[in-house]
Design a protein around this motif. Sequence first.
Motif, PDB file in Angstrom:
ATOM      1  N   ALA A   1      50.859  58.012  38.646  1.00 41.18           N
ATOM      2  CA  ALA A   1      50.098  57.577  37.472  1.00 41.18           C
ATOM      3  C   ALA A   1      49.904  56.065  37.425  1.00 41.18           C
ATOM      4  O   ALA A   1      48.879  55.585  36.924  1.00 41.18           O
ATOM      5  N   LEU A   2      50.865  55.310  37.948  1.00 46.61           N
ATOM      6  CA  LEU A   2      50.818  53.850  37.797  1.00 46.61           C
ATOM      7  C   LEU A   2      50.446  53.081  39.054  1.00 46.61           C
ATOM      8  O   LEU A   2      50.310  51.862  39.008  1.00 46.61           O
ATOM      9  N   GLN A   3      50.261  53.759  40.168  1.00 49.63           N
ATOM     10  CA  GLN A   3      49.875  53.054  41.391  1.00 49.63           C
ATOM     11  C   GLN A   3      48.562  52.310  41.138  1.00 49.63           C
ATOM     12  O   GLN A   3      47.588  52.894  40.695  1.00 49.63           O
ATOM     13  N   GLY A   4      48.553  51.004  41.353  1.00 53.27           N
ATOM     14  CA  GLY A   4      47.362  50.194  41.138  1.00 53.27           C
ATOM     15  C   GLY A   4      47.142  49.760  39.703  1.00 53.27           C
ATOM     16  O   GLY A   4      46.151  49.100  39.398  1.00 53.27           O
ATOM     17  N   PHE A   5      48.064  50.107  38.789  1.00 55.82           N
ATOM     18  CA  PHE A   5      47.951  49.708  37.386  1.00 55.82           C
ATOM     19  C   PHE A   5      47.785  48.203  37.300  1.00 55.82           C
ATOM     20  O   PHE A   5      48.567  47.445  37.868  1.00 55.82           O
ATOM     21  N   ARG A   6      46.750  47.762  36.618  1.00 53.08           N
ATOM     22  CA  ARG A   6      46.475  46.322  36.505  1.00 53.08           C
ATOM     23  C   ARG A   6      47.310  45.715  35.389  1.00 53.08           C
ATOM     24  O   ARG A   6      47.161  46.067  34.237  1.00 53.08           O
ATOM     25  N   ILE A   7      48.154  44.787  35.785  1.00 55.54           N
ATOM     26  CA  ILE A   7      48.981  44.055  34.840  1.00 55.54           C
ATOM     27  C   ILE A   7      48.151  42.944  34.212  1.00 55.54           C
ATOM     28  O   ILE A   7      48.233  42.694  33.024  1.00 55.54           O
ATOM     29  N   THR A   8      47.361  42.290  35.049  1.00 56.41           N
ATOM     30  CA  THR A   8      46.381  41.293  34.604  1.00 56.41           C
ATOM     31  C   THR A   8      45.112  41.551  35.400  1.00 56.41           C
ATOM     32  O   THR A   8      45.079  42.427  36.264  1.00 56.41           O
ATOM     33  N   ALA A   9      44.094  40.762  35.166  1.00 57.16           N
ATOM     34  CA  ALA A   9      42.825  40.942  35.885  1.00 57.16           C
ATOM     35  C   ALA A   9      42.981  40.747  37.398  1.00 57.16           C
ATOM     36  O   ALA A   9      42.232  41.320  38.179  1.00 57.16           O
ATOM     37  N   THR A  10      43.978  39.962  37.802  1.00 60.09           N
ATOM     38  CA  THR A  10      44.142  39.659  39.231  1.00 60.09           C
ATOM     39  C   THR A  10      45.466  40.157  39.808  1.00 60.09           C
ATOM     40  O   THR A  10      45.816  39.809  40.928  1.00 60.09           O
ATOM     41  N   CYS A  11      46.188  40.958  39.060  1.00 62.57           N
ATOM     42  CA  CYS A  11      47.508  41.401  39.506  1.00 62.57           C
ATOM     43  C   CYS A  11      47.702  42.883  39.201  1.00 62.57           C
ATOM     44  O   CYS A  11      47.592  43.300  38.050  1.00 62.57           O
ATOM     45  N   ALA A  12      47.965  43.678  40.248  1.00 59.87           N
ATOM     46  CA  ALA A  12      48.147  45.120  40.082  1.00 59.87           C
ATOM     47  C   ALA A  12      49.487  45.557  40.655  1.00 59.87           C
ATOM     48  O   ALA A  12      50.048  44.901  41.528  1.00 59.87           O
ATOM     49  N   MET A  13      49.993  46.692  40.155  1.00 58.90           N
ATOM     50  CA  MET A  13      51.240  47.235  40.674  1.00 58.90           C
ATOM     51  C   MET A  13      51.025  47.858  42.044  1.00 58.90           C
ATOM     52  O   MET A  13      50.035  48.524  42.286  1.00 58.90           O
ATOM     53  N   LYS A  14      51.986  47.640  42.902  1.00 59.87           N
ATOM     54  CA  LYS A  14      52.067  48.330  44.185  1.00 59.87           C
ATOM     55  C   LYS A  14      53.433  49.003  44.178  1.00 59.87           C
ATOM     56  O   LYS A  14      54.468  48.335  44.149  1.00 59.87           O
ATOM     57  N   ILE A  15      53.445  50.324  44.165  1.00 54.48           N
ATOM     58  CA  ILE A  15      54.693  51.063  43.997  1.00 54.48           C
ATOM     59  C   ILE A  15      55.088  51.724  45.307  1.00 54.48           C
ATOM     60  O   ILE A  15      54.282  52.396  45.940  1.00 54.48           O
ATOM     61  N   THR A  16      56.325  51.506  45.706  1.00 56.70           N
ATOM     62  CA  THR A  16      56.868  52.169  46.883  1.00 56.70           C
ATOM     63  C   THR A  16      58.088  52.969  46.456  1.00 56.70           C
ATOM     64  O   THR A  16      58.700  52.693  45.429  1.00 56.70           O
TER      65      THR A  16
END
Length: 77
Positions: free
Chosen positions: A45-60
């Motif tokens: 559900a959260l892979q690639g979730f944008r924290i800010t306009a230029t920062c996204a989550m990368k989940i491993t």
Amino acid sequence: MANSLAFSSKNRFPGFKEVRLVPGKHDISFVEFESETQAGVAKDALQGFRITATCAMKITYKPRSSPRVQSLDTQRL
């Protein structure tokens, strides 16, 4: 930290236990769930979730002896 906000509601992701921050690192944290299945649902559900306009989550995901931990870091876009 914004990563912890994405997991802050236990209702949103059943099985959520905690977010652990890494001292001295602003772009990584560890999230613990009650089961591997619950961790996988949150990861998907959260892979690639944008924290800010230029920062996204990368989940491993790396299982431990009890496979319940996901590693989160942020990725500049």
